[in-house]
Design a protein around this motif. Structure first.
Motif, short mmCIF file in Angstrom:
data_model
loop_
_atom_site.label_atom_id
_atom_site.label_comp_id
_atom_site.label_asym_id
_atom_site.label_seq_id
_atom_site.Cartn_x
_atom_site.Cartn_y
_atom_site.Cartn_z
N ASP A 1 0.81 -1.22 0.00
CA ASP A 1 0.00 0.00 0.00
C ASP A 1 0.84 1.27 0.00
N GLY A 2 2.14 1.12 0.09
CA GLY A 2 2.97 2.31 0.04
C GLY A 2 2.92 3.13 1.31
N TYR A 3 3.11 2.45 2.46
CA TYR A 3 3.20 3.21 3.71
C TYR A 3 4.38 4.19 3.58
N PRO A 4 4.20 5.42 4.10
CA PRO A 4 5.16 6.50 3.76
C PRO A 4 6.60 6.29 4.21
N THR A 5 6.84 5.30 5.07
CA THR A 5 8.23 5.03 5.43
C THR A 5 8.76 3.73 4.80
N TRP B 1 21.85 5.82 -1.32
CA TRP B 1 21.23 6.40 -0.12
C TRP B 1 21.65 5.65 1.15
N PRO B 2 21.93 6.38 2.26
CA PRO B 2 22.30 5.69 3.49
C PRO B 2 21.16 4.82 4.00
N GLU B 3 21.52 3.74 4.64
CA GLU B 3 20.52 2.74 5.05
C GLU B 3 20.10 2.89 6.51
N THR B 4 21.04 3.18 7.38
CA THR B 4 20.76 3.15 8.81
C THR B 4 21.02 4.52 9.43
N ALA B 5 20.53 4.69 10.68
CA ALA B 5 20.72 5.96 11.39
C ALA B 5 22.21 6.28 11.51
N LEU C 1 12.91 6.01 10.22
CA LEU C 1 13.44 4.67 10.46
C LEU C 1 12.65 3.96 11.55
N GLY C 2 11.33 3.94 11.43
CA GLY C 2 10.51 3.24 12.42
C GLY C 2 10.78 1.75 12.36
N PRO C 3 10.49 1.06 13.45
CA PRO C 3 10.77 -0.38 13.47
C PRO C 3 9.93 -1.16 12.47
N ARG C 4 8.80 -0.58 12.04
CA ARG C 4 7.93 -1.33 11.12
C ARG C 4 8.18 -0.98 9.66
N ALA C 5 9.04 0.00 9.43
CA ALA C 5 9.30 0.39 8.04
C ALA C 5 9.99 -0.75 7.30
N VAL C 6 9.57 -0.97 6.07
CA VAL C 6 10.19 -2.00 5.24
C VAL C 6 10.86 -1.30 4.06
N ARG C 7 12.16 -1.15 4.17
CA ARG C 7 12.89 -0.46 3.10
C ARG C 7 13.46 -1.49 2.12
N SER C 8 13.57 -1.05 0.88
CA SER C 8 14.25 -1.89 -0.09
C SER C 8 15.21 -1.01 -0.88
N ARG C 9 16.14 -1.64 -1.51
CA ARG C 9 17.16 -0.91 -2.26
C ARG C 9 16.86 -1.01 -3.74
N LEU C 10 16.65 0.12 -4.39
CA LEU C 10 16.53 0.22 -5.85
C LEU C 10 15.22 -0.27 -6.45
N ARG C 11 14.66 -1.35 -5.92
CA ARG C 11 13.53 -1.96 -6.61
C ARG C 11 12.54 -2.50 -5.59
N ARG C 12 11.26 -2.46 -5.97
CA ARG C 12 10.26 -3.09 -5.11
C ARG C 12 9.10 -3.55 -5.99
N ASP C 13 8.59 -4.73 -5.68
CA ASP C 13 7.39 -5.22 -6.36
C ASP C 13 6.17 -4.87 -5.53
N TYR C 14 5.22 -4.19 -6.14
CA TYR C 14 3.94 -3.88 -5.50
C TYR C 14 2.88 -4.79 -6.13
N THR C 15 2.16 -5.50 -5.29
CA THR C 15 1.15 -6.43 -5.80
C THR C 15 -0.26 -5.95 -5.44
N ARG D 1 3.21 6.09 16.20
CA ARG D 1 2.08 6.20 17.12
C ARG D 1 0.88 5.41 16.57
N SER D 2 0.08 4.91 17.49
CA SER D 2 -1.17 4.27 17.08
C SER D 2 -2.29 5.30 17.18
#
Ligand SMILES: [Cu+2]
Length: 540
Positions: A149-153, A161-165, A178-192, A447-448
């Motif tokens: 869904d493209g969560y903003p992080t 681009w740097p990866e970590t804090a 860099l939230g604990p739930r963010a799922v980062r990928s490098r260069l490419r991502r498949d959206y289904t 935050r929830s």
């Protein structure tokens, strides 16, 4: 998030003058008046935001041909799913005749390529990021599992681009992502996208936290149409008599580049815009499908216009006017989330950022050899013009507009709702500066905010200070009331964005179904969204 409007009449309770003055009097037309809410409401400001001026000569209206974005071919269609590849990259394009404009694009074009798909047939889009900044793709209006869904992080990082804090000591704003739930990928991502949803016009655009507005402005937006057999069988105008129209506004610098008042024009680190533009960025050039005030030749028959307002902050009230001053009917057949139950006829059609309207216009009502201009009643000077149609010839018309368009709209009743929530969309303070808040708080990915159970029906009561088009991810909703009265004609059907005008309140009802996971709701004035007006929606 439990702030309760103390007055549901729509007279903007609590939106007192101190709140306007408290944000520096910089909020465009509305705040610069310094008026109290009721006086401002009476004046009904037509825009929220400030307009940039172009520094290049602008072409006359209705000369440039209307482009229709090309339909993307899948790279594979095996296994019951379609697979597409899109490269996000910088190109230089000719938007204004003779002017070279650098853009950030999906696949080298603005708008990006259109994806055509069928209800229930899954689509995977593999995005490759060759831009200089992280990106996130969101399919607006898609009924999409949270991982796509493209969560903003959930950033797709460019190569360098740097990866970590640890790697970004001088980038405090980036570290917030860099939230604990963010799922980062490098260069490419498949959206289904399963696309188990009603057929409609969706659009995909960048959704990176804090930088969505400038990324869309630079060109990261494209269309995605979902169809099904039932809709095809209606007999609505089709083929070249169905036109997607993505309306945006932009402004151009002397060197041909797009002007945008970003505090950090590299869009790498510091979010936000210059103070004058805090309420929203407007351009002085109206583009349809990326062309300035275009013209399109038509037969004297019915056409289906799939209209999207992809502008950052500009609202439109569209009308179709013949050369001899007559207004043609705009017969609405669909809303954000697909077909209405029955057509609704408009003479004036308001459309807020991110809203879509599916409209039939019959050019048999105009003179052959003449024009029908699409005008914006909220514009002034050159922003009154949007585009024109030139009626070239008489032709046979085998299309129909049935009285019954669909029978599958949800029939939620107030008594179905298991809870009612209140949300105020208002200006406020964020990190020591100006911000836009939901329930008094700026967006925080950690935050929830709202937690609801899969399948629950809820009523949300929304109230706004200035214009706020409120968008929910994942679900469509119905407008139950506006200003304590029945909804307006253009509120019909199933929507995913509701346009609150200055001082307005509205009630919406929806069922949170589809998928469990973390989603969002936010204002779709893209500048507001970047300056805090977003919240988490967790479905458990
Ligand atoms: Cu807003």
């Amino acid at each position: 998030m439990r702030e309760r409007p103390d007055d549901r009449s729509g007279r903007a309770p609590g939106m007192a003058r101190r709140q306007f003055l408290g944000i520096g009097g910089a909020l465009g037309l509305m705040a610069s008046t310094g008026l109290g809410a009721s006086a401002a409401l009476a004046r009904r400001p037509s825009v929220t935001g400030a307009e940039l001026r172009s520094a290049v000569p602008l072409p006359p209206a209705f000369q440039v041909p209307l482009p229709v974005p090309s339909v993307l071919a899948p790279v594979s269609t095996s296994g019951g799913a379609d697979r597409y590849e899109i490269i996000q990259r910088e190109v230089t394009a000719e938007i204004l005749p003779g002017v070279r404009t650098p853009l950030w694009t999906y696949g080298g074009a603005f708008p990006g390529p259109t994806i055509e798909s069928r209800r229930g047939r899954p689509v995977t889009v593999s995005h490759r990021n060759e831009l200089p900044v992280p990106t996130v793709v969101h399919l607006h209006g898609g009924r999409t599992p949270p991982a796509s869904d493209g969560y903003p992080t959930d950033l797709v990082l460019p190569a360098s681009w740097p990866e970590t804090a640890h790697d970004m000591p001088d980038m405090p704003d980036m570290r917030r992502m860099l939230g604990p739930r963010a799922v980062r990928s490098r260069l490419r991502r498949d959206y289904t996208f399963p696309l188990e949803q009603r057929p409609t016009l969706l659009w995909y655009h960048d959704h990176r936290m804090d930088f969505t507005a400038p990324a869309i402005w630079r060109g990261l937006a494209g269309l995605h149409i979902v169809r099904d057999d039932a809709e095809d069988a209606l007999g609505l105008p089709a083929g070249r008599r169905e036109l997607p129209l993505m309306i945006t506004d932009r402004a151009f610098a002397a060197d041909g580049s797009l002007v945008y008042p970003a505090l950090d024009p590299s869009l790498r680190e510091r979010p936000g815009v210059r103070e004058l533009y805090l309420a929203g960025v407007l351009g002085d050039v109206i583009l349809v499908n990326g062309a300035p005030w275009p013209v399109h030749e038509v037969d004297a028959v019915r056409y289906r216009l799939r209209i999207l307002n992809a502008s950052n902050a500009r609202h439109y009230e569209l009308e179709a006017v013949t050369d001899d001053g007559r207004r043609l009917d705009l017969v609405q057949v669909g809303a954000d989330q697909g077909l209405l139950a029955t057509p609704v006829t408009h003479r004036l059609l308001p459309i807020a950022p991110a809203e879509r309207y599916d409209v039939i216009i019959d050019f048999a009502g105009g003179p052959v050899g003449g024009r029908v201009r699409i005008l914006n009643r909220l514009g002034s000077g050159r922003t009154r013009d949007v585009m024109a149609f030139r009626i070239a010839r008489k032709a046979t018309d085998d299309s129909r507009v049935p009285r019954t368009l669909s029978t599958d709209l949800p029939a939620w009743r107030r008594s179905d709702a298991v809870r009612v929530r209140d949300f105020a969309f208002r200006a406020g303070q964020m990190r020591g500066g100006h911000g836009w808040l939901i329930g008094g708080r700026p967006f925080d990915p950690a935050r929830s905010d709202v937690t609801t159970r899969l399948g629950d029906v809820e009523i949300w009561r929304l109230v706004a200070d200035v214009h706020h088009p409120v968008h929910l991810h994942l679900v469509g909703f119905q407008v139950l009331s506006r200003r304590g009265r029945p909804p307006l004609p253009h509120d019909a059907g199933l929507k995913d964005t509701v346009s609150l005008r200055p001082g307005e309140s509205a009630e919406i009802i929806t069922r949170f179904d589809g998928y469990r996971g973390r989603y969002l709701f936010h204002c779709h004035n893209a500048e507001h969204e970047d300056m805090g007006m977003m919240a988490n929606l967790e479905i458990i």
